[in-house]
Scaffold this motif. Structure first.
Motif, PDB file in Angstrom:
ATOM      1  N   ARG A 292      67.100  56.293  34.999  1.00 27.23           N
ATOM      2  CA  ARG A 292      68.350  56.953  35.359  1.00 27.23           C
ATOM      3  C   ARG A 292      69.194  56.067  36.274  1.00 27.23           C
ATOM      4  O   ARG A 292      70.408  56.064  36.199  1.00 27.23           O
ATOM      5  N   SER A 293      68.536  55.326  37.171  1.00 28.70           N
ATOM      6  CA  SER A 293      69.252  54.452  38.094  1.00 28.70           C
ATOM      7  C   SER A 293      68.665  53.045  37.997  1.00 28.70           C
ATOM      8  O   SER A 293      67.630  52.755  38.593  1.00 28.70           O
ATOM      9  N   VAL A 294      69.324  52.194  37.244  1.00 31.58           N
ATOM     10  CA  VAL A 294      68.853  50.813  37.085  1.00 31.58           C
ATOM     11  C   VAL A 294      68.936  50.067  38.411  1.00 31.58           C
ATOM     12  O   VAL A 294      68.041  49.295  38.762  1.00 31.58           O
ATOM     13  N   SER A 295      69.999  50.303  39.173  1.00 29.08           N
ATOM     14  CA  SER A 295      70.174  49.578  40.433  1.00 29.08           C
ATOM     15  C   SER A 295      69.049  49.900  41.417  1.00 29.08           C
ATOM     16  O   SER A 295      68.546  49.009  42.112  1.00 29.08           O
ATOM     17  N   GLU A 296      68.631  51.169  41.498  1.00 24.10           N
ATOM     18  CA  GLU A 296      67.540  51.538  42.395  1.00 24.10           C
ATOM     19  C   GLU A 296      66.232  50.887  41.950  1.00 24.10           C
ATOM     20  O   GLU A 296      65.430  50.452  42.779  1.00 24.10           O
ATOM     21  N   LEU A 297      66.012  50.813  40.649  1.00 25.09           N
ATOM     22  CA  LEU A 297      64.794  50.189  40.135  1.00 25.09           C
ATOM     23  C   LEU A 297      64.766  48.701  40.455  1.00 25.09           C
ATOM     24  O   LEU A 297      63.734  48.157  40.862  1.00 25.09           O
ATOM     25  N   ILE A 298      65.895  48.029  40.302  1.00 23.12           N
ATOM     26  CA  ILE A 298      65.967  46.599  40.617  1.00 23.12           C
ATOM     27  C   ILE A 298      65.694  46.369  42.098  1.00 23.12           C
ATOM     28  O   ILE A 298      64.899  45.498  42.471  1.00 23.12           O
ATOM     29  N   ASP A 299      66.347  47.143  42.958  1.00 22.13           N
ATOM     30  CA  ASP A 299      66.163  46.975  44.408  1.00 22.13           C
ATOM     31  C   ASP A 299      64.713  47.200  44.814  1.00 22.13           C
ATOM     32  O   ASP A 299      64.147  46.457  45.624  1.00 22.13           O
ATOM     33  N   LYS A 300      64.108  48.236  44.249  1.00 23.43           N
ATOM     34  CA  LYS A 300      62.718  48.559  44.571  1.00 23.43           C
ATOM     35  C   LYS A 300      61.779  47.434  44.153  1.00 23.43           C
ATOM     36  O   LYS A 300      60.885  47.028  44.909  1.00 23.43           O
ATOM     37  N   THR A 301      61.963  46.917  42.941  1.00 21.79           N
ATOM     38  CA  THR A 301      61.089  45.862  42.428  1.00 21.79           C
ATOM     39  C   THR A 301      61.322  44.549  43.169  1.00 21.79           C
ATOM     40  O   THR A 301      60.375  43.826  43.503  1.00 21.79           O
ATOM     41  N   GLN A 302      62.590  44.249  43.454  1.00 19.54           N
ATOM     42  CA  GLN A 302      62.923  43.010  44.152  1.00 19.54           C
ATOM     43  C   GLN A 302      62.305  42.961  45.545  1.00 19.54           C
ATOM     44  O   GLN A 302      61.860  41.901  45.999  1.00 19.54           O
ATOM     45  N   ALA A 303      62.242  44.106  46.216  1.00 17.28           N
ATOM     46  CA  ALA A 303      61.687  44.149  47.574  1.00 17.28           C
ATOM     47  C   ALA A 303      60.212  43.780  47.607  1.00 17.28           C
ATOM     48  O   ALA A 303      59.684  43.424  48.668  1.00 17.28           O
ATOM     49  N   SER A 304      59.536  43.860  46.463  1.00 15.51           N
ATOM     50  CA  SER A 304      58.099  43.574  46.396  1.00 15.51           C
ATOM     51  C   SER A 304      57.796  42.290  45.646  1.00 15.51           C
ATOM     52  O   SER A 304      56.630  42.011  45.340  1.00 15.51           O
ATOM     53  N   THR A 305      58.814  41.495  45.338  1.00 16.51           N
ATOM     54  CA  THR A 305      58.658  40.301  44.512  1.00 16.51           C
ATOM     55  C   THR A 305      59.022  39.052  45.299  1.00 16.51           C
ATOM     56  O   THR A 305      59.979  39.064  46.076  1.00 16.51           O
ATOM     57  N   VAL A 306      58.274  37.968  45.078  1.00 15.73           N
ATOM     58  CA  VAL A 306      58.512  36.715  45.800  1.00 15.73           C
ATOM     59  C   VAL A 306      58.550  35.544  44.828  1.00 15.73           C
ATOM     60  O   VAL A 306      58.038  35.621  43.708  1.00 15.73           O
ATOM     61  N   THR A 307      59.159  34.463  45.286  1.00 11.21           N
ATOM     62  CA  THR A 307      59.056  33.190  44.592  1.00 11.21           C
ATOM     63  C   THR A 307      57.811  32.477  45.099  1.00 11.21           C
ATOM     64  O   THR A 307      57.563  32.444  46.306  1.00 11.21           O
ATOM     65  N   VAL A 308      57.017  31.943  44.187  1.00 14.00           N
ATOM     66  CA  VAL A 308      55.787  31.227  44.547  1.00 14.00           C
ATOM     67  C   VAL A 308      56.023  29.732  44.328  1.00 14.00           C
ATOM     68  O   VAL A 308      56.449  29.313  43.241  1.00 14.00           O
ATOM     69  N   ILE A 309      55.737  28.923  45.345  1.00  9.13           N
ATOM     70  CA  ILE A 309      55.942  27.480  45.268  1.00  9.13           C
ATOM     71  C   ILE A 309      54.606  26.784  45.492  1.00  9.13           C
ATOM     72  O   ILE A 309      53.936  27.011  46.504  1.00  9.13           O
TER      73      ILE A 309
END
Length: 247
Positions: A49-66
């Motif tokens: 229903r809310s794509v923006s909320e889903l993106i924000d939620k997932t992004q907050a738990s995701t990192v770049t690995v180097i």
């Protein structure tokens, strides 16, 4: 003073009509209320229903690995937080999942793996364990980030999915698609995937993880993620051989 017949009739009509009016209101309100929910009520085939909320939620738990085993070069992928004991909680309380091939060159090289939240500086991470056969690895970090939930339901062909990660080095990249098909341990996805997405979460329309971006299928119109079933080999303590119940 007694009521007139007409007054009694009006009162009776009001009493009889009230339940019908309430029923009509509930019928009209329920679909509208469902649409306003941020999740699609467990219908895996539709967009959230809310794509923006889903993106924000997932992004907050995701990192770049180097992974930088030497000054001559480095590799880059994606990782995401999971609620899982890592054995080094006192120093690195947050557990991350990524691909084995993302950190393979850094195994045994102290201080060679770092992780970074969106547009923030990298911080040290530690390799905890890995599963080369299923291309999975567990990292630990002191970043305070919320874990993503794991899906209770095995996705079927047609399920809506979102992949998020550092596609080709562009942090916070988002790709929508569907599950094309699945094997026991792999999900075939129509999501657009690039190098750098490796290790990133694939979530359903409720924001629950169904798999981990793993590789691009060359000359085919799909890409591949390891499903949660593959975690049961070495990563998750599963009761059965598979994460999802199978007939």
């Amino acid at each position: 003073m007694s009521e007139s017949p007409s007054t009694k009739f009006i009162a009776l009509v009001t009493i009889v009509a009230a339940p019908f009016a309430l029923g009509a209101f509930m019928l009209a309100w329920s679909p509208a209320q469902q649409f306003s929910n941020t999740d699609p009520a467990r219908d895996g085939y539709v967009a959230p229903r809310s794509v923006s909320e889903l993106i924000d939620k997932t992004q907050a738990s995701t990192v770049t690995v180097i992974c930088e085993p030497s000054k001559k070069g480095y590799g880059q992928g994606t990782g995401w937080a999971i609620e899982l004991a890592n054995g080094v909680e006192e120093e690195f309380p947050t557990t991350l999942i990524t691909n084995h091939h993302v950190i393979e060159d850094c195994i045994g090289v102290d201080g060679s793996v770092t992780v970074a939240l969106l547009f923030e500086d990298p911080v040290k991470a530690q390799i905890v364990k890995w599963d080369k056969e299923n291309d999975l690895a567990v990292l630990a970090t002191d970043l305070d980030i919320p874990p993503l939930a794991l899906s209770e339901y095995e996705p079927w062909p047609g399920y809506w999915t979102m992949a998020l990660g550092s596609a080709d080095g562009y942090q916070g990249s988002v790709a929508f698609g569907t599950v094309l098909n699945a094997t026991t341990n792999e999900l075939l996805l129509t999501n657009n995937i690039s190098k750098g997405n490796s290790g990133g979460p694939v979530v359903d329309n409720e924001g629950n993880v169904v798999g981990v971006v793993t590789f691009l299928a060359k000359d085919q119109q799909y890409n591949v993620a390891m499903s949660l079933n593959a975690f049961c080999a070495k990563i998750l303590p599963c009761e059965e051989d598979y994460y999802w119940e199978r007939d």
